[in-house]
Design an enzyme around this catalytic site. Sequence first.
Site, PDB file in Angstrom:
ATOM      1  CB  SER A  39      48.589  41.172  42.486  1.00  0.00           C
ATOM      2  OG  SER A  39      49.764  40.922  43.186  1.00  0.00           O
ATOM      3  CB  THR A  41      48.307  38.648  48.321  1.00  0.00           C
ATOM      4  OG1 THR A  41      47.231  38.098  47.552  1.00  0.00           O
ATOM      5  CG2 THR A  41      47.760  39.454  49.485  1.00  0.00           C
ATOM      6  CG  ASP A  42      47.728  36.839  43.218  1.00  0.00           C
ATOM      7  OD1 ASP A  42      47.611  36.133  44.242  1.00  0.00           O
ATOM      8  OD2 ASP A  42      46.796  37.025  42.411  1.00  0.00           O
ATOM      9  CB  THR A  71      42.532  41.545  47.583  1.00  0.00           C
ATOM     10  OG1 THR A  71      42.731  40.696  46.449  1.00  0.00           O
ATOM     11  CG2 THR A  71      41.267  41.102  48.307  1.00  0.00           C
TER      12      THR A  71
END
Length: 321
Positions: free
Chosen positions: A55, A88-89, A12
């Site tokens: 991710s 971030t995942d 992101t």
Amino acid sequence: MEKISLITTGGTIASKETTNGMLASGALSGIELASLCKLPNHIEMKVVDLFRISSMSMGFEKMEKLKRAIQKELEDPDVTGIVVTHGTDTLEETAYFLDVTIKDQRPIVLTGSQRSPKDVGTDVYSNLRNSILCAASELLYDVGVVVVFNERIYSAKYVKKVHASNLQGFESFGYGYLGIIDNDIVSIYQKPLHRECFDIHHRIPRVDIIKCHTGADGLFIEASVKKGAKGIVLEGVGRGQVTPEMIPAIQEAIDNGVTIVMTTSAEEGKVYPAYDYEGSAFDLKQRGVILGADYDSKKARIKLAVVLASEHTVDEKFFKY
């Protein structure tokens, strides 16, 4: 002058809006992303545009490629530290993989963002700038890989994504964060006491996570073994319990040479042999299951896969710290 290598992998933090109003992860190049952050004059930055992926496109093969890219940058003795931008995942998984496979004492910082660069109130600029400041700080030497997010510094082992969209997206249950960045000043309040690093000598094997719940049986364990898994991480409940219906499949997997590690779905506390009944941690340990202490299932999977790919024989000591 501090010299920082910024390695970009997508996510992101490097996203752009598409024609249908959604976000395309990793659409920005490393140079484009770096240009978003105004740096102090005393920091020199080199950009390595490694991946432009989402991710969930990250896996062990790409993690190893990222590790090699970091090690290549660290061959330069003038490099002060490394910053990796990441979705971030799966950021917590990559951070821990790097933590247990890179021995260098210099700071390695992972960061990302919950909002895209053009969103109102985006966290791209602050997270990136703060990460670069941390990578340039002597306070982060020999701390291991850290995650910097929303002005907080987290240890790779315990950091976890806890919110799907909020800017305070990461936390470390029970142990808290290591320090903060406030008005460009890096402060550290605690450091990990133990560090472990492993050399990967073999191909990283398949290791699956299987979550336990009421009524669970051996279906997914059997499927994992059939698919060729060399390791299985069980996410049990409480002190490390599973249903009695899972026991036959667990025993068969162990008998066939599959390494099984037990973790707990509880956010805090350790797996421990407190009860004596079929499916308890005590029962599982007698059968050859390794008790995974306070590791969460994702970190235990990374640790187990890395140790299996090293020249070590896996046992409980590897999950002590």
